[in-house]
Write an enzyme that holds these catalytic residues in place. Structure first.
Site, PDB file in Angstrom:
ATOM      1  N   SER A   1       6.627  40.636 -48.928  1.00 51.88           N
ATOM      2  CA  SER A   1       6.884  39.187 -48.963  1.00 51.88           C
ATOM      3  C   SER A   1       8.053  38.856 -49.895  1.00 51.88           C
ATOM      4  O   SER A   1       8.777  37.884 -49.661  1.00 51.88           O
ATOM      5  CB  SER A   1       5.626  38.415 -49.361  1.00 51.88           C
ATOM      6  OG  SER A   1       5.319  38.595 -50.720  1.00 51.88           O
TER       7      SER A   1
ATOM      8  N   LEU B   1       6.536  55.041 -59.701  1.00 51.16           N
ATOM      9  CA  LEU B   1       7.292  55.067 -60.949  1.00 51.16           C
ATOM     10  C   LEU B   1       8.490  56.003 -60.746  1.00 51.16           C
ATOM     11  O   LEU B   1       8.315  57.131 -60.277  1.00 51.16           O
ATOM     12  CB  LEU B   1       6.383  55.587 -62.062  1.00 51.16           C
ATOM     13  CG  LEU B   1       6.837  55.335 -63.489  1.00 51.16           C
ATOM     14  CD1 LEU B   1       6.965  53.843 -63.752  1.00 51.16           C
ATOM     15  CD2 LEU B   1       5.842  55.949 -64.469  1.00 51.16           C
TER      16      LEU B   1
ATOM     17  N   HIS C   1       7.679  41.855 -61.481  1.00 49.61           N
ATOM     18  CA  HIS C   1       6.330  42.234 -61.911  1.00 49.61           C
ATOM     19  C   HIS C   1       5.464  40.974 -62.041  1.00 49.61           C
ATOM     20  O   HIS C   1       5.916  39.976 -62.622  1.00 49.61           O
ATOM     21  CB  HIS C   1       6.399  42.975 -63.254  1.00 49.61           C
ATOM     22  CG  HIS C   1       5.063  43.463 -63.699  1.00 49.61           C
ATOM     23  ND1 HIS C   1       4.474  44.597 -63.200  1.00 49.61           N
ATOM     24  CD2 HIS C   1       4.166  42.928 -64.566  1.00 49.61           C
ATOM     25  CE1 HIS C   1       3.288  44.766 -63.740  1.00 49.61           C
ATOM     26  NE2 HIS C   1       3.082  43.773 -64.579  1.00 49.61           N
TER      27      HIS C   1
HETATM   28  C1  GAR Z   1       4.215  41.545 -55.840  1.00 50.43           C
HETATM   29  O1  GAR Z   1       3.250  40.697 -56.403  1.00 50.43           O
HETATM   30  C2  GAR Z   1       4.974  42.265 -56.933  1.00 50.43           C
HETATM   31  O2  GAR Z   1       5.206  41.492 -58.068  1.00 50.43           O
HETATM   32  C3  GAR Z   1       4.024  43.397 -57.237  1.00 50.43           C
HETATM   33  O3  GAR Z   1       3.547  43.804 -55.977  1.00 50.43           O
HETATM   34  C4  GAR Z   1       3.550  42.698 -55.092  1.00 50.43           C
HETATM   35  C5  GAR Z   1       4.332  43.079 -53.853  1.00 50.43           C
HETATM   36  O4  GAR Z   1       4.205  42.082 -52.876  1.00 50.43           O
HETATM   37  N1  GAR Z   1       4.673  44.461 -57.947  1.00 50.43           N
HETATM   38  C6  GAR Z   1       4.070  45.201 -58.861  1.00 50.43           C
HETATM   39  O5  GAR Z   1       2.907  45.065 -59.167  1.00 50.43           O
HETATM   40  C7  GAR Z   1       4.950  46.251 -59.499  1.00 50.43           C
HETATM   41  N2  GAR Z   1       4.272  46.878 -60.593  1.00 50.43           N
HETATM   42  P1  GAR Z   1       5.181  42.063 -51.627  1.00 50.43           P
HETATM   43  O6  GAR Z   1       5.163  43.463 -51.018  1.00 50.43           O
HETATM   44  O7  GAR Z   1       4.568  41.038 -50.696  1.00 50.43           O
HETATM   45  O8  GAR Z   1       6.561  41.668 -52.115  1.00 50.43           O
END
Ligand code: GAR
Length: 199
Positions: A12, A91, A108
């Site tokens: 997203s 990582l 994050h």
């Molecule tokens: C998001 O909330 C991002 O901030 C988090 O994963 C989700 C990905 O959502 N990232 C982390 O936790 C990194 N440590 P998305 O695939 O819908 O963009």
């Protein structure tokens, strides 16, 4: 500004970047979307827009270093201005990070340095904080420790679950990440040690 976006899942945030480009709010081109997960919805979202995609899956490599080397080579060949980690759940090792100093940006879902690592929204709910949020930062060799570029605060409701808080934070992520990328593209972000200045 040419970007390479790394995403492991839903995508997203990638979608928010693509939408900001389409609206004219972000002057950038996504040269490639790379995932460590062949099932990532992010790949389908990118392909749907005609953006090149690549899967670099951990199972095809003997070690973390080998993985990082292959990923770094792929990205070096593209030569983007910035590498965007948009929900990339691996990582990256020091060898990788060193090759792209202050060129890797991560989003994050907490106000760092609170709640680094996995399930930041669950950590925030369980800790009982009243305010959380999201952080866009440069990636250094630590886990979610690099210089902070921008943050947005999000209130935590008393009846929040990790899921409801994650949804509320996500809305802010979708605004913050494209906005930060535009600032980077305009050359308005300078880093001195840990401190980031926006001019
Ligand atoms: C998001 O909330 C991002 O901030 C988090 O994963 C989700 C990905 O959502 N990232 C982390 O936790 C990194 N440590 P998305 O695939 O819908 O963009």
């Amino acid at each position: 500004m040419r970007l390479v976006v790394l995403a492991s899942g839903r995508g997203s945030n990638l979608q928010a970047i693509m939408d900001a480009i389409d609206r004219g709010d972000l002057n950038a081109e996504i040269a490639m979307v790379i995932s460590d997960n062949p099932e990532a919805k992010a790949l389908a979202r990118a392909a749907g827009r005609g953006i090149a995609t690549e899967v670099v899956a951990a199972k095809n490599f003997q070690s973390r270093q080998e993985y990082d080397r292959a990923l770094a080579k792929l990205i070096r060949d593209i030569g983007p201005d910035y590498i965007v980690l948009a929900g990339f759940m691996r990582l990256l090792g020091p060898e990788f990070i060193k090759q792209f100093p202050n060129r890797i940006v991560n989003i994050h879902p907490s106000l760092l340095p609170a709640f680094p690592g996995l399930e930041a929204q669950r950590q925030a709910v369980e800790y009982g904080v009243k305010i959380s949020g999201c952080t866009v930062h440069f990636v250094d060799e630590g886990m979610d420790t690099g210089p902070v570029i921008a943050q947005r605060a999000v209130p935590v409701a008393e009846d929040d679950t990790a899921e409801t808080l994650a949804q509320r934070i996500l809305k802010e992520e979708h605004k913050l990440l494209p906005a930060v990328l535009q600032l980077l593209g305009e050359g308005r972000v300078t880093v001195t040690g840990r401190r980031v200045k926006i001019t």
